[in-house]
Structures are given as structure tokens and as C-alpha cells.
Scaffold this active site. Sequence first.
Site, PDB file in Angstrom:
ATOM      1  N   THR A  94      43.877  35.428  44.648  1.00  0.00           N
ATOM      2  CA  THR A  94      44.162  34.003  44.538  1.00  0.00           C
ATOM      3  C   THR A  94      45.349  33.737  43.628  1.00  0.00           C
ATOM      4  O   THR A  94      46.081  32.774  43.812  1.00  0.00           O
ATOM      5  CB  THR A  94      42.904  33.281  44.004  1.00  0.00           C
ATOM      6  OG1 THR A  94      41.885  33.452  44.966  1.00  0.00           O
ATOM      7  CG2 THR A  94      43.130  31.802  43.803  1.00  0.00           C
ATOM      8  N   TYR A 152      43.236  28.030  50.757  1.00  0.00           N
ATOM      9  CA  TYR A 152      44.500  28.740  50.573  1.00  0.00           C
ATOM     10  C   TYR A 152      44.398  30.105  51.208  1.00  0.00           C
ATOM     11  O   TYR A 152      43.321  30.561  51.578  1.00  0.00           O
ATOM     12  CB  TYR A 152      44.812  28.896  49.077  1.00  0.00           C
ATOM     13  CG  TYR A 152      43.760  29.727  48.380  1.00  0.00           C
ATOM     14  CD1 TYR A 152      42.568  29.159  47.943  1.00  0.00           C
ATOM     15  CD2 TYR A 152      43.924  31.099  48.212  1.00  0.00           C
ATOM     16  CE1 TYR A 152      41.579  29.915  47.343  1.00  0.00           C
ATOM     17  CE2 TYR A 152      42.942  31.864  47.610  1.00  0.00           C
ATOM     18  CZ  TYR A 152      41.780  31.270  47.184  1.00  0.00           C
ATOM     19  OH  TYR A 152      40.805  32.017  46.603  1.00  0.00           O
ATOM     20  N   THR A 185      39.736  38.047  42.221  1.00  0.00           N
ATOM     21  CA  THR A 185      38.616  38.100  41.273  1.00  0.00           C
ATOM     22  C   THR A 185      37.343  38.688  41.881  1.00  0.00           C
ATOM     23  O   THR A 185      36.476  39.167  41.153  1.00  0.00           O
ATOM     24  CB  THR A 185      38.306  36.683  40.741  1.00  0.00           C
ATOM     25  OG1 THR A 185      38.046  35.833  41.851  1.00  0.00           O
ATOM     26  CG2 THR A 185      39.463  36.142  39.935  1.00  0.00           C
ATOM     27  N   ASP A 186      37.226  38.657  43.223  1.00  0.00           N
ATOM     28  CA  ASP A 186      35.948  39.029  43.853  1.00  0.00           C
ATOM     29  C   ASP A 186      35.498  40.450  43.513  1.00  0.00           C
ATOM     30  O   ASP A 186      34.319  40.687  43.251  1.00  0.00           O
ATOM     31  CB  ASP A 186      36.042  38.892  45.383  1.00  0.00           C
ATOM     32  CG  ASP A 186      36.161  37.443  45.831  1.00  0.00           C
ATOM     33  OD1 ASP A 186      36.117  36.536  44.968  1.00  0.00           O
ATOM     34  OD2 ASP A 186      36.311  37.210  47.050  1.00  0.00           O
ATOM     35  N   LYS A 241      31.768  39.299  37.647  1.00  0.00           N
ATOM     36  CA  LYS A 241      32.084  37.929  38.072  1.00  0.00           C
ATOM     37  C   LYS A 241      30.787  37.126  38.107  1.00  0.00           C
ATOM     38  O   LYS A 241      29.824  37.531  38.744  1.00  0.00           O
ATOM     39  CB  LYS A 241      32.768  37.937  39.440  1.00  0.00           C
ATOM     40  CG  LYS A 241      33.311  36.562  39.809  1.00  0.00           C
ATOM     41  CD  LYS A 241      34.182  36.573  41.055  1.00  0.00           C
ATOM     42  CE  LYS A 241      34.736  35.166  41.300  1.00  0.00           C
ATOM     43  NZ  LYS A 241      35.486  35.053  42.556  1.00  0.00           N
ATOM     44  N   GLU A 289       8.266  51.820  35.170  1.00  0.00           N
ATOM     45  CA  GLU A 289       7.252  51.560  36.199  1.00  0.00           C
ATOM     46  C   GLU A 289       7.327  52.580  37.327  1.00  0.00           C
ATOM     47  O   GLU A 289       6.390  52.742  38.090  1.00  0.00           O
ATOM     48  CB  GLU A 289       7.452  50.149  36.769  1.00  0.00           C
ATOM     49  CG  GLU A 289       6.929  49.052  35.863  1.00  0.00           C
ATOM     50  CD  GLU A 289       7.050  47.692  36.511  1.00  0.00           C
ATOM     51  OE1 GLU A 289       6.281  47.390  37.432  1.00  0.00           O
ATOM     52  OE2 GLU A 289       7.936  46.928  36.084  1.00  0.00           O
TER      53      GLU A 289
END
Length: 351
Positions: free
Chosen positions: A35, A48, A114-115, A187, A308
Site C-alpha cells: 500500500t 487502490y 503490511t499483510d 499485524k 494438556e
Amino acid sequence: MKKIILFSLIAFVSVHLLAQDANLPRVKILATGGTIAGAGNAADRAGYKAGALPIDELLAAVPQIHKIANVTGEQIASVGSQDITIAIWEKLAVRINEIFEKNEADAVVITHGTDTQEETSYFLDLTVHYKNTVVITGSMRPATGISADGPKNLYDAVTVAANPLSRGRGVLVCFNESIYDGRDVTKISTTKLNAFASPNTGPLGQVYDGKVEYYSISIREVNVGSPFSVKLDSRLPKVDIVYMYADASPSLINCSVSDGAKGLVIAGVGNGNFNKAYMDAISAAVKKGVIVCRAARSVSGRVVLEDEINDKELGTIVSDDLNPQKARVLLMLGLMNTSDKAKLQEYFFKY
Ligand code: ASP
């Protein structure tokens, strides 16, 4: 169209002709898209196309960075980070090691969507073998949006990269005025500007008004001592992530194993737990030689061995405090070195 070509030309010429100051650190910017390089049709709308703008245009938007560093740019890829591939990670790792080996720059800044930024940051944290600073940044708003955050994040990332206090801290993520360890950051928001956090450790520091301040250190830095190396086309083994949820059926585990996975990361519930159906499918996968690592879909905490689940009996290892997507990165790199379960578990406690 003519306007765009003219703007690109002016941007290119201005970036390349700006006088270099021998007293300033040399920072190389490696652009991958995202982005931060996104362009939309309307400044007041969120839509975009990620990765549309080249590196010279990103740099031209922040002429102030030339006062803090001698900056040069290189385009490594032009993708939204949902399309980042292992081949791009390898290209980045190889190029960054080469930049430092040949002393082409003192520090590197990567612009990235950013993903999947947290996966790239951890991959490079493990595969860059120098103490020189590497900082990753990006943006949540495209360059054409009102109050775009990209230019400020890029300015801050270069400020962090140019600061000697950043050296030896592994790969850093600089976002929204915070500095995070590339290992721990994740993120946390789909669209908000404050999109990153390190849930277990908090940020390492901040950059504000041109000042870099650190208030903690990471105890897991590897850089020069890293046992993980990649080349272009290293052919990392296939490792899949399978999510656990109420009443989950084991079909995705079975499918992944028959599709050739050498490793599986289970995004378990709570402390990396799963149901009886998963338990049986995992036990069968382990008997076939697949390394199964228990991680957690919980947002913070550690996955504890023998809590567990009886890991010894089942043949599983745990991710410690790595989230599933980061655990996959370490398992892929670890499997390049060994398929010994004890050694792989040691990697998870150490790196
Ligand atoms: N989908 C975009 C990407 O990761 C989002 C962003 O950059 O913020 O490239």
C-alpha cells in the site's frame, strides 16, 4: 499520461542528483510494493492498487530523508504483500547479505505491504547474517489518499536505520512511530493506522520528532550467529498451517500430508490444543515422518510442552511464543538443516 511520465522523470532525476554527504550514513531502500506504493483514483476513498508506484516516486515524496542519510533505492518486487513468495524472501535475503558483504550501504530499509510484513521480517531476521540495521516499513493508506501515512513511515524508518543505536537488534519493523522486533511483531488491525503490535513483548522503542529511543532489547537476536541460510531457489520444504476450531474435521491435515507437506503447524485453540479427530490425524502424520508443531490461534502467550497434550507420546513439538505464520517460517528454515525433532524443538526455544 504525459503528466505521470514527466513526474516520474523529475522524481528520478531529483532523487539521483541530490548531493551525497560523506558524513551521513548510507541507507539502501529495497522496495517490494504494498500500500505504501499504492495508487487510487480518489483521495477520499480507500480503494487502490497496491504496489503501483516505483521506488523513485516514494523517495521523491520525502525529500527530507536526504538530510539524514545518503539514500539510494532498488526495486525488488512490485506486489501487494498477499502475493509475497518465498522466491521474493530469498531475493531479499541474498541481496541484503550481499549489500553488507560488499559494504554498499550501512543499513537497509525495506518498503513492504503490511499483510505479510511480519513473516518477511522474521524470515530476514533469521537469514541476514550481519549486525547492520534492517528496517521494514509500509503504510495503511495509499500514497494518493488524504493524510497518507507512507511518507512519514518511510521517513521514520530511514531515521531508525541511520541511528547507530539500532545496530545489532536484528530486523526491525518501524510503523506509526513505534519500533518493533521483526520476530515478535504481528499485524493486529485490518485497516487502522496503528496496525502492528508485539503482544508478548511490546515495542522495542519509538521514533518521534526525528529522535530514536529504545526501551528494551530482544534476547533472541541471531544475525552473525544464525544457522539459517538461503540462496536464490533454495527450495524450502512445504510446511502448511491448519487452523483448529470447534468440531473441526481432520480433512485439511490429511489433504496437506497427501499433498507432500514435510511439516505442519497447527493453529491450535488455547494453549495449542486440538480435538480427538485432529489428534488421530496428527498421530498418523507424525508416523509418516511429518514434523507437527503446535502453535496457537490465541493472540498472546506461549504454547507449553506437555501441558494438556502429551507431546512426547504424540510426537509433536511446540512453537513457544511464535504465532502460526512465524512458526511456519522457522519450521521451513529448520527443516533445511535437520529433520531431528529435538533439534527442531531447540530452534523454537532459541530463535
Ligand atoms: N494488501 C496490502 C499489502 O499487504 C495492504 C498494505 O500494504 O497495507 O500489500
